[in-house]
Motif scaffolding. Structure first.
Motif, PDB file in Angstrom:
ATOM      1  N   ILE A  38     -34.759  -4.685  31.203  1.00 18.65           N
ATOM      2  CA  ILE A  38     -34.318  -5.762  32.097  1.00 18.65           C
ATOM      3  C   ILE A  38     -33.191  -6.502  31.389  1.00 18.65           C
ATOM      4  CG2 ILE A  38     -34.947  -7.858  33.333  1.00 18.65           C
ATOM      5  CD1 ILE A  38     -37.849  -7.066  33.133  1.00 18.65           C
ATOM      6  N   GLU A  39     -32.109  -6.755  32.111  1.00 21.86           N
ATOM      7  CA  GLU A  39     -30.982  -7.499  31.543  1.00 21.86           C
ATOM      8  C   GLU A  39     -30.719  -8.761  32.352  1.00 21.86           C
ATOM      9  OE1 GLU A  39     -26.259  -6.878  30.351  1.00 21.86           O
ATOM     10  OE2 GLU A  39     -27.200  -5.517  31.791  1.00 21.86           O
ATOM     11  N   ALA A  40     -30.550  -9.880  31.660  1.00 27.72           N
ATOM     12  CA  ALA A  40     -30.109 -11.113  32.304  1.00 27.72           C
ATOM     13  C   ALA A  40     -28.591 -11.102  32.419  1.00 27.72           C
ATOM     14  CB  ALA A  40     -30.564 -12.321  31.490  1.00 27.72           C
ATOM     15  N   MET A  41     -28.074 -11.505  33.565  1.00 23.12           N
ATOM     16  CA  MET A  41     -26.632 -11.549  33.783  1.00 23.12           C
ATOM     17  C   MET A  41     -26.223 -12.948  34.228  1.00 23.12           C
ATOM     18  SD  MET A  41     -25.891  -7.891  35.605  1.00 23.12           S
ATOM     19  CE  MET A  41     -26.834  -6.439  35.121  1.00 23.12           C
ATOM     20  N   SER A  42     -25.244 -13.511  33.550  1.00 20.85           N
ATOM     21  CA  SER A  42     -24.852 -14.898  33.775  1.00 20.85           C
ATOM     22  C   SER A  42     -24.197 -15.101  35.136  1.00 20.85           C
ATOM     23  CB  SER A  42     -23.886 -15.349  32.677  1.00 20.85           C
ATOM     24  OG  SER A  42     -22.741 -14.521  32.656  1.00 20.85           O
ATOM     25  N   ALA A  43     -24.385 -16.313  35.667  1.00 17.84           N
ATOM     26  CA  ALA A  43     -23.840 -16.636  36.981  1.00 17.84           C
ATOM     27  C   ALA A  43     -22.318 -16.567  37.004  1.00 17.84           C
ATOM     28  CB  ALA A  43     -24.306 -18.026  37.398  1.00 17.84           C
ATOM     29  N   GLY A  44     -21.691 -16.903  35.872  1.00 16.01           N
ATOM     30  CA  GLY A  44     -20.236 -16.866  35.833  1.00 16.01           C
ATOM     31  C   GLY A  44     -19.672 -15.468  35.964  1.00 16.01           C
ATOM     32  N   ALA A  45     -20.379 -14.495  35.418  1.00 16.39           N
ATOM     33  CA  ALA A  45     -19.902 -13.110  35.444  1.00 16.39           C
ATOM     34  C   ALA A  45     -20.417 -12.352  36.663  1.00 16.39           C
ATOM     35  CB  ALA A  45     -20.341 -12.399  34.171  1.00 16.39           C
ATOM     36  N   VAL A  46     -21.667 -12.604  37.039  1.00 15.65           N
ATOM     37  CA  VAL A  46     -22.277 -11.918  38.184  1.00 15.65           C
ATOM     38  C   VAL A  46     -22.953 -12.982  39.058  1.00 15.65           C
ATOM     39  CG1 VAL A  46     -23.819 -10.068  38.944  1.00 15.65           C
ATOM     40  CG2 VAL A  46     -22.719  -9.914  36.701  1.00 15.65           C
TER      41      VAL A  46
ATOM     42  N   ASN B 256     -25.019 -15.048  41.554  1.00 16.51           N
ATOM     43  CA  ASN B 256     -26.235 -14.834  42.339  1.00 16.51           C
ATOM     44  C   ASN B 256     -27.105 -13.665  41.871  1.00 16.51           C
ATOM     45  OD1 ASN B 256     -25.752 -16.994  44.225  1.00 16.51           O
ATOM     46  ND2 ASN B 256     -24.163 -15.700  45.138  1.00 16.51           N
ATOM     47  N   TYR B 257     -26.881 -13.204  40.626  1.00 14.19           N
ATOM     48  CA  TYR B 257     -27.785 -12.174  40.121  1.00 14.19           C
ATOM     49  C   TYR B 257     -29.166 -12.789  39.954  1.00 14.19           C
ATOM     50  CZ  TYR B 257     -29.497  -8.094  37.648  1.00 14.19           C
ATOM     51  OH  TYR B 257     -30.213  -6.972  37.305  1.00 14.19           O
ATOM     52  N   PHE B 258     -30.196 -12.026  40.276  1.00 12.70           N
ATOM     53  CA  PHE B 258     -31.551 -12.562  40.365  1.00 12.70           C
ATOM     54  C   PHE B 258     -32.129 -13.003  39.018  1.00 12.70           C
ATOM     55  CE2 PHE B 258     -36.146 -12.273  41.467  1.00 12.70           C
ATOM     56  CZ  PHE B 258     -36.122 -13.033  42.625  1.00 12.70           C
ATOM     57  N   ILE B 259     -31.714 -12.351  37.937  1.00  9.47           N
ATOM     58  CA  ILE B 259     -32.205 -12.675  36.596  1.00  9.47           C
ATOM     59  C   ILE B 259     -31.024 -13.178  35.768  1.00  9.47           C
ATOM     60  CG2 ILE B 259     -33.324 -11.806  34.511  1.00  9.47           C
ATOM     61  CD1 ILE B 259     -35.190 -11.855  36.876  1.00  9.47           C
ATOM     62  N   GLU B 260     -30.977 -14.502  35.504  1.00 13.75           N
ATOM     63  CA  GLU B 260     -29.781 -15.084  34.890  1.00 13.75           C
ATOM     64  C   GLU B 260     -29.913 -15.389  33.405  1.00 13.75           C
ATOM     65  OE1 GLU B 260     -28.522 -18.478  37.116  1.00 13.75           O
ATOM     66  OE2 GLU B 260     -28.249 -17.356  38.981  1.00 13.75           O
ATOM     67  N   THR B 261     -31.122 -15.510  32.885  1.00 14.21           N
ATOM     68  CA  THR B 261     -31.298 -15.906  31.487  1.00 14.21           C
ATOM     69  C   THR B 261     -32.292 -14.997  30.774  1.00 14.21           C
ATOM     70  OG1 THR B 261     -33.162 -17.400  31.927  1.00 14.21           O
ATOM     71  CG2 THR B 261     -30.926 -18.333  32.106  1.00 14.21           C
ATOM     72  N   PRO B 262     -32.187 -14.897  29.452  1.00 11.82           N
ATOM     73  CA  PRO B 262     -33.175 -14.120  28.693  1.00 11.82           C
ATOM     74  C   PRO B 262     -34.599 -14.615  28.910  1.00 11.82           C
ATOM     75  CG  PRO B 262     -31.246 -14.525  27.339  1.00 11.82           C
ATOM     76  CD  PRO B 262     -31.074 -15.354  28.580  1.00 11.82           C
TER      77      PRO B 262
ATOM     78  N   ASP C 260     -27.912  -9.192  26.214  1.00 14.47           N
ATOM     79  CA  ASP C 260     -26.452  -9.178  26.283  1.00 14.47           C
ATOM     80  C   ASP C 260     -25.886 -10.441  25.647  1.00 14.47           C
ATOM     81  OD1 ASP C 260     -23.725  -9.719  27.515  1.00 14.47           O
ATOM     82  OD2 ASP C 260     -24.141  -7.711  28.307  1.00 14.47           O
ATOM     83  N   VAL C 261     -25.140 -10.271  24.570  1.00 12.81           N
ATOM     84  CA  VAL C 261     -24.563 -11.392  23.833  1.00 12.81           C
ATOM     85  C   VAL C 261     -23.598 -12.194  24.704  1.00 12.81           C
ATOM     86  CG1 VAL C 261     -22.984 -11.960  21.921  1.00 12.81           C
ATOM     87  CG2 VAL C 261     -24.888 -10.362  21.550  1.00 12.81           C
ATOM     88  N   PHE C 262     -22.727 -11.512  25.427  1.00 20.98           N
ATOM     89  CA  PHE C 262     -21.741 -12.196  26.265  1.00 20.98           C
ATOM     90  C   PHE C 262     -22.407 -13.005  27.372  1.00 20.98           C
ATOM     91  CE2 PHE C 262     -19.412 -12.100  30.299  1.00 20.98           C
ATOM     92  CZ  PHE C 262     -18.309 -12.861  29.970  1.00 20.98           C
ATOM     93  N   HIS C 263     -23.341 -12.400  28.102  1.00 22.57           N
ATOM     94  CA  HIS C 263     -24.003 -13.117  29.187  1.00 22.57           C
ATOM     95  C   HIS C 263     -24.783 -14.321  28.665  1.00 22.57           C
ATOM     96  CE1 HIS C 263     -22.910 -10.585  32.504  1.00 22.57           C
ATOM     97  NE2 HIS C 263     -23.436  -9.506  31.966  1.00 22.57           N
ATOM     98  N   THR C 264     -25.398 -14.167  27.495  1.00 21.30           N
ATOM     99  CA  THR C 264     -26.154 -15.278  26.913  1.00 21.30           C
ATOM    100  C   THR C 264     -25.233 -16.445  26.581  1.00 21.30           C
ATOM    101  OG1 THR C 264     -27.791 -13.737  26.011  1.00 21.30           O
ATOM    102  CG2 THR C 264     -27.724 -15.932  25.047  1.00 21.30           C
ATOM    103  N   ALA C 265     -24.103 -16.135  25.937  1.00 21.22           N
ATOM    104  CA  ALA C 265     -23.132 -17.182  25.620  1.00 21.22           C
ATOM    105  C   ALA C 265     -22.560 -17.807  26.890  1.00 21.22           C
ATOM    106  CB  ALA C 265     -22.009 -16.612  24.763  1.00 21.22           C
ATOM    107  N   SER C 266     -22.343 -16.986  27.912  1.00 18.63           N
ATOM    108  CA  SER C 266     -21.777 -17.477  29.171  1.00 18.63           C
ATOM    109  C   SER C 266     -22.694 -18.476  29.864  1.00 18.63           C
ATOM    110  CB  SER C 266     -21.506 -16.314  30.124  1.00 18.63           C
ATOM    111  OG  SER C 266     -20.552 -15.426  29.587  1.00 18.63           O
TER     112      SER C 266
END
Length: 262
Positions: free
Chosen positions: A144-152, A154-160, A180-186
């Protein structure tokens, strides 16, 4: 720096050539592995041959994630697509076995908060558990990967934290995090703190600098500290290089010189 291993994400790197040549280029430039979220356009036996030809391994990829042209990034949260999702599990795990992959990423999906309901959360957890059961019988891991709102958006999982909660709620030990280092920082979180917090669940890592997602070490993040933290928690897996080259991929690989690969 600690001797962590690097995997070339060939959806981002060496993209000026066909996929087979990207894999060869990754091997030629010192990467020990490759990854790409959607390899299905290539027959699994053909992909296995390309990997053997290049002398490289494939780290992880995703289940079928819907229609990219429509902006879909996963279908696991949608009750009306449950059967489509479950069919994708068998197809994905079969492909993974054929090319020697042990980790498969389940993408949740994109949905505005105003449209979300408990049905979406329940469906997501049921689908994760189903995928975990199927993977468990083959000795495989579900990511499972969290993806930041800035990059993606409305992705359903936004944080670790949310990814870790979902993994725990399935009750399956083989549901792990793709951190994901980038999404976490974002998301405005401290990368090192998040790595330490979720150490027990991290099975794969993606790296890119922040804020422009370029080569590690080219922007604001302290990659020496990040590598040291990963080493300290006992992480010995691959670092997936999922960054956007500032120029041609080859011209920006100098950052690897300070890293010890294996």
């Amino acid at each position: 720096m600690p001797g962590l291993k690097h995997s070339a994400h060939v959806g981002y790197l060496f993209t000026d050539r066909p996929l087979r040549e990207r894999i060869r280029a990754a091997a030629d430039h010192g990467f020990g592995a490759v990854e790409h979220p959607a390899p299905y356009s290539v027959d699994a036996q053909e992909m296995a041959y390309w990997l053997k030809e290049a002398g490289i391994v494939y780290t992880q990829f995703g289940l079928h994630a819907g229609d990219v042209q429509l902006g879909e990034k996963g279908i696991a949260i949608f009750p009306e697509r449950r059967e489509e999702f479950r069919s994708s599990v068998g197809a994905g795990l079969d492909y993974a076995e054929a090319i020697g992959v042990r980790m498969v990423h389940v993408m949740a999906g994109v949905l505005p908060r105003s449209h979300r309901s408990r049905h979406h959360s329940d469906c997501y957890l049921e689908n994760l558990a189903y995928a975990a059961r199927q993977a468990e019988t083959r000795g495989m891991t579900i990511l499972i990967e969290a993806m930041s709102a800035g990059a993606v958006p409305n992705y359903f999982i936004e944080t670790p934290d949310r990814a870790a909660e979902a993994a725990a709620e399935t009750g399956y030990a083989n549901v792990k995090l793709l951190f994901d280092v980038f999404h976490t920082a974002s998301t405005g979180l401290d990368v090192g703190e998040q790595i330490r917090k979720h150490a027990a669940r991290i099975a794969h890592v993606h790296i890119a600098d922040y804020p422009n997602r370029h080569e590690p070490g080219s922007e604001t993040l302290d990659f020496k500290a990040i590598y040291d933290t990963l080493w300290d928690i006992g992480y010995r897996g691959w670092l997936g290089c999922e960054y956007v080259p500032a120029g041609r991929t080859e011209e920006g690989l100098g950052w690897l010189n300070g890293m010890t690969t294996a």
